[in-house]
Design an enzyme around this catalytic site. Sequence first.
Site, mmCIF file in Angstrom:
data_model
loop_
_atom_site.group_PDB
_atom_site.id
_atom_site.type_symbol
_atom_site.label_atom_id
_atom_site.label_comp_id
_atom_site.label_asym_id
_atom_site.label_seq_id
_atom_site.Cartn_x
_atom_site.Cartn_y
_atom_site.Cartn_z
ATOM 1 N N TYR A 159 0.819 -1.218 0.000
ATOM 2 C CA TYR A 159 0.000 0.000 0.000
ATOM 3 C C TYR A 159 0.852 1.267 0.000
ATOM 4 C CZ TYR A 159 -4.507 -2.381 0.737
ATOM 5 O OH TYR A 159 -5.658 -3.122 0.596
ATOM 6 N N HIS A 164 -9.945 -6.493 -1.990
ATOM 7 C CA HIS A 164 -9.161 -5.450 -2.661
ATOM 8 C C HIS A 164 -9.107 -5.766 -4.143
ATOM 9 C CE1 HIS A 164 -5.844 -2.782 -3.759
ATOM 10 N NE2 HIS A 164 -5.389 -3.802 -4.464
ATOM 11 N N GLU A 199 1.053 -4.618 -8.495
ATOM 12 C CA GLU A 199 0.501 -5.472 -7.430
ATOM 13 C C GLU A 199 0.659 -6.959 -7.750
ATOM 14 O OE1 GLU A 199 -2.817 -2.191 -5.947
ATOM 15 O OE2 GLU A 199 -3.500 -4.129 -6.680
HETATM 16 P P1 CMP Z 1 -8.503 -0.988 -0.883
HETATM 17 O O1 CMP Z 1 -9.336 -1.057 -2.109
HETATM 18 O O2 CMP Z 1 -7.682 -2.175 -0.527
HETATM 19 O O3 CMP Z 1 -7.519 0.271 -1.034
HETATM 20 C C1 CMP Z 1 -7.024 0.998 0.057
HETATM 21 C C2 CMP Z 1 -7.678 0.608 1.336
HETATM 22 O O4 CMP Z 1 -7.586 1.569 2.362
HETATM 23 C C3 CMP Z 1 -9.168 0.443 1.135
HETATM 24 O O5 CMP Z 1 -9.450 -0.677 0.350
HETATM 25 C C4 CMP Z 1 -9.651 0.388 2.565
HETATM 26 O O6 CMP Z 1 -9.378 -0.880 3.173
HETATM 27 C C5 CMP Z 1 -8.738 1.447 3.166
HETATM 28 N N1 CMP Z 1 -9.387 2.755 3.221
HETATM 29 C C6 CMP Z 1 -9.710 3.556 2.191
HETATM 30 N N2 CMP Z 1 -10.261 4.699 2.616
HETATM 31 C C7 CMP Z 1 -10.278 4.619 3.947
HETATM 32 C C8 CMP Z 1 -10.722 5.491 4.973
HETATM 33 N N3 CMP Z 1 -11.259 6.679 4.692
HETATM 34 N N4 CMP Z 1 -10.570 5.091 6.248
HETATM 35 C C9 CMP Z 1 -10.003 3.882 6.516
HETATM 36 N N5 CMP Z 1 -9.564 3.015 5.575
HETATM 37 C C10 CMP Z 1 -9.708 3.375 4.310
#
Ligand code: CMP
Length: 139
Positions: free
Chosen positions: A50, A116, A127
């Site tokens: 990430y 994800h 990724e």
């Molecule tokens: P993902 O699609 O894996 O991409 C980034 C991740 O960060 C997302 O899914 C969530 O798990 C997390 N995420 C994104 N926005 C937020 C937020 N506002 N608060 C907490 N976690 C977040």
Amino acid sequence: MTELTLAIIKPDAVGRRLAGRILQRIEDGGFHIRAMRRAHLSRRQAEGFYAVHRERPFFASLTAFMSSGPAIILVLEAEDAIKRWRALMGATDPAKAEPGTLRREFAESIERNATHGSDAPDTAAYEIGYFFAGVELVE
Ligand code: CMP
């Protein structure tokens, strides 16, 4: 032309034994599972995955969550796989996800959101390469 995308069944979903149902939905959705591995990521591995989010306020919490238990990491293949997998998952925030999407059905919160998916071809390439060697994807 088919496309590859990186999918993760996150620790919240694996911990609640939802992996089988999510895998069924992946196959029912017309995706081919080209690679799959169960992995309990270290904090550093989650941070590397990430890295694009490292300046976000939720980065520490996100990487703690993603390293809190085993996840299932997949490479999916389909026509337009990146867009179609994102459509099947639904919006990041389950409260905003459409009925019938995986996150609407299975996610607990915006962070513990079950799955994800890569958001573009360049992130998919990064990724997929983060978790799988090219040789594993040769048919
Ligand atoms: P993902 O699609 O894996 O991409 C980034 C991740 O960060 C997302 O899914 C969530 O798990 C997390 N995420 C994104 N926005 C937020 C937020 N506002 N608060 C907490 N976690 C977040």
